[in-house]
Scaffold this active site. Structure first.
Site, PDB file in Angstrom:
ATOM      1  N   TRP A 127      78.640  61.099  13.606  1.00 39.15           N
ATOM      2  CA  TRP A 127      79.583  60.908  14.715  1.00 39.15           C
ATOM      3  C   TRP A 127      79.510  59.424  15.123  1.00 39.15           C
ATOM      4  O   TRP A 127      78.408  58.921  15.398  1.00 39.15           O
ATOM      5  CB  TRP A 127      79.149  61.817  15.869  1.00 39.15           C
ATOM      6  CG  TRP A 127      80.037  61.798  17.058  1.00 39.15           C
ATOM      7  CD1 TRP A 127      81.388  61.931  17.061  1.00 39.15           C
ATOM      8  CD2 TRP A 127      79.629  61.653  18.422  1.00 39.15           C
ATOM      9  NE1 TRP A 127      81.849  61.888  18.351  1.00 39.15           N
ATOM     10  CE2 TRP A 127      80.800  61.715  19.205  1.00 39.15           C
ATOM     11  CE3 TRP A 127      78.396  61.475  19.060  1.00 39.15           C
ATOM     12  CZ2 TRP A 127      80.771  61.603  20.588  1.00 39.15           C
ATOM     13  CZ3 TRP A 127      78.376  61.378  20.434  1.00 39.15           C
ATOM     14  CH2 TRP A 127      79.547  61.439  21.186  1.00 39.15           C
ATOM     15  N   ASP A 208      71.227  67.129  17.269  1.00 34.91           N
ATOM     16  CA  ASP A 208      72.440  67.136  18.080  1.00 34.91           C
ATOM     17  C   ASP A 208      73.167  68.436  17.739  1.00 34.91           C
ATOM     18  O   ASP A 208      73.583  68.629  16.592  1.00 34.91           O
ATOM     19  CB  ASP A 208      73.299  65.906  17.725  1.00 34.91           C
ATOM     20  CG  ASP A 208      74.530  65.797  18.606  1.00 34.91           C
ATOM     21  OD1 ASP A 208      74.863  66.765  19.319  1.00 34.91           O
ATOM     22  OD2 ASP A 208      75.178  64.730  18.580  1.00 34.91           O
ATOM     23  N   ALA A 210      76.299  70.513  18.914  1.00 32.67           N
ATOM     24  CA  ALA A 210      77.495  70.463  19.765  1.00 32.67           C
ATOM     25  C   ALA A 210      78.508  71.543  19.406  1.00 32.67           C
ATOM     26  O   ALA A 210      79.529  71.665  20.081  1.00 32.67           O
ATOM     27  CB  ALA A 210      78.148  69.083  19.653  1.00 32.67           C
ATOM     28  N   LYS A 243      82.424  72.459  23.531  1.00 34.21           N
ATOM     29  CA  LYS A 243      83.245  73.157  22.560  1.00 34.21           C
ATOM     30  C   LYS A 243      83.090  74.667  22.660  1.00 34.21           C
ATOM     31  O   LYS A 243      84.091  75.383  22.717  1.00 34.21           O
ATOM     32  CB  LYS A 243      82.882  72.696  21.142  1.00 34.21           C
ATOM     33  CG  LYS A 243      83.506  71.387  20.732  1.00 34.21           C
ATOM     34  CD  LYS A 243      82.813  70.160  21.192  1.00 34.21           C
ATOM     35  CE  LYS A 243      83.517  68.899  20.758  1.00 34.21           C
ATOM     36  NZ  LYS A 243      82.797  67.693  21.152  1.00 34.21           N
TER      37      LYS A 243
HETATM   38  C1  LMR Z   1      84.774  64.328  18.329  1.00 33.08           C
HETATM   39  O1  LMR Z   1      83.915  64.058  17.486  1.00 33.08           O
HETATM   40  O2  LMR Z   1      85.984  64.210  18.117  1.00 33.08           O
HETATM   41  C2  LMR Z   1      84.335  64.874  19.672  1.00 33.08           C
HETATM   42  O3  LMR Z   1      82.952  64.942  19.725  1.00 33.08           O
HETATM   43  C3  LMR Z   1      84.933  64.147  20.806  1.00 33.08           C
HETATM   44  C4  LMR Z   1      84.383  62.773  20.998  1.00 33.08           C
HETATM   45  O4  LMR Z   1      84.000  62.493  22.138  1.00 33.08           O
HETATM   46  O5  LMR Z   1      84.341  61.978  20.078  1.00 33.08           O
END
Ligand code: LMR
Length: 394
Positions: A127, A208, A210, A243
């Site tokens: 991410w 992590d 999520a 989520k």
């Molecule tokens: C994403 O990866 O799109 C989500 O976790 C939202 C974000 O804040 O980036």
């Protein structure tokens, strides 16, 4: 000062959000930011959340501060959800945070404060905000190989080879389930090998998580986190409710520290409280309270789980249908990985030019690295996307 601020690097997910909003084409398709949408394109307020909000409105008598770590009942319910009721709570400290990002940030701050020499290892890719926050905090960070761009599965041999370079005291950041952005995940045998390696190296895992409930189900998605916490002497866990409870804007997260022993718990808890106090003082409560109400009420919990399961199965169906449609159009199985990936995302493996062509010629928006939000699709747009992918020649 304010007239001469330096420009900050753009976030590639937020960039796509902006581009999508500015596009006036009626048939545009948003596969960008990771927000669940149903077949009608709506991000619904889940039924159990509505019911809990109603009840809260009727019953809540004060909005005075909770504790620095939030309401202990929230932490307890979340620890049960993530680590299972059998987890050794005598070793586990936790603090509510503003969203999963808040938990990630607090974990990084804890690492920087206590072990400034540590390197944080993150998957390549990960991410983007992981790397961005690490940079912002001036922390040492290194990537480990994760994704095989040929097979679009985890390159486990490369991952283990890179993690062999981990030093004692380093932190290894792992995605508990539904890897973002790739959608490719380790199996439990591989997780065990990672856990054993980290123990041998004297490194600390940071998970992590999520998307619990978006992959193979609530319990299955927590299995790797439980395995790591059971194998390694200490573990940091950054969890998000955005989520799986659909409460994105309520900013509801939790940072968990599994300490090596019961005698370390109080210090870990005090450190989490201290970090909350320094950064924003008391964490937000509304979302956390709704989650607690749901998780501690059998009827609400059953309804939440049923709706979450509908969402999960809907995403799996979209995956299967997209893979089948691509097989039909291309006469090849090379997109079969889409049905194997889990969670909201898949890394399509398209080049930046392909991604641009999909956006400009077909009004299909995905992140520049070709991450697609599967939940942005529906029965009508699956064939549209498949046709566009085949046409641009991914
Ligand atoms: C994403 O990866 O799109 C989500 O976790 C939202 C974000 O804040 O980036």
């Amino acid at each position: 000062m304010l007239e001469a601020l330096t420009e900050q690097p753009a976030d590639k997910i937020l960039q796509i959000m902006t581009l999508f909003r500015a596009d006036t084409r009626a048939d545009k398709v948003d596969l960008g930011v990771g927000v669940y949408r149903n077949a009608a394109g709506v991000t619904p307020v889940m039924r159990a959340i509505k019911a809990a909000e109603h009840k809260l409105w009727e019953e809540q008598t004060t909005k005075a501060y909770t504790g620095l770590a939030g309401d202990p009942a929230y932490a307890e319910a979340m620890i049960d959800l993530i680590l299972g009721p059998e987890a050794d709570k005598a070793r586990i400290a936790a603090a509510a945070t503003p969203g999963g990002t808040g938990a990630v940030r607090q974990a990084f701050e804890l690492i920087r404060m206590e072990n400034p020499g540590a390197t944080v290892w993150y998957s390549d890719p990960t991410w983007p905000n992981h790397v961005s926050i690490l940079r912002h905090l001036g922390m040492q960070a290194r990537s480990y190989r994760y994704f095989d761009s040929e097979t679009r599965a985890v390159d486990f041999a490369a991952m283990m080879a890179d993690l062999d370079g981990v030093q004692p005291g380093d932190i290894v950041l792992l995605h508990g389930c539904c890897h973002n952005p790739t959608g490719a995940n380790l199996n439990l045998t591989e997780w065990q090998a990672v856990a054993d390696l980290l123990v041998a190296k004297g490194a600390t895992p940071m998970i992590d998580i999520a998307y619990q409930g978006f992959g193979d189900g609530l319990e299955a998605d927590a299995a790797s986190t439980r395995l790591i916490a059971a194998t390694c002497p200490e573990t940091l866990i950054a969890a998000s409710c955005s989520k799986n409870f659909g409460i994105y804007r309520e900013r509801t997260g939790l940072l968990i520290g599994v300490a090596p022993g019961a005698d370390h718990k109080a210090r870990v808890q005090a450190t989490l409280n201290h970090l909350n106090r320094q950064n924003y003082s008391f964490p937000p409560d509304h979302g956390a309270r709704l989650v607690t109400m749901i998780l501690t009420d059998d009827a609400l919990s059953a309804d939440w789980q049923a709706e979450l399961e509908e969402m999960r199965l809907g995403m799996l169906e979209l995956r299967t249908n997209l893979a089948a449609e691509l097989r039909r159009l291309t006469g090849s199985d090379r997109f079969g990985f889409l049905a194997q990936h889990r969670g909201m995302f898949s890394l399509l493996g398209a080049s930046p030019d392909h991604v641009k062509a999909l956006r400009e010629d077909h009004a299909i928006y995905m992140i520049g690295d070709s991450r697609m939000n599967i939940a942005g699709l529906n029965a009508e747009t699956v064939p549209v996307l498949a046709k566009a992918i085949a046409e641009v020649g991914v």
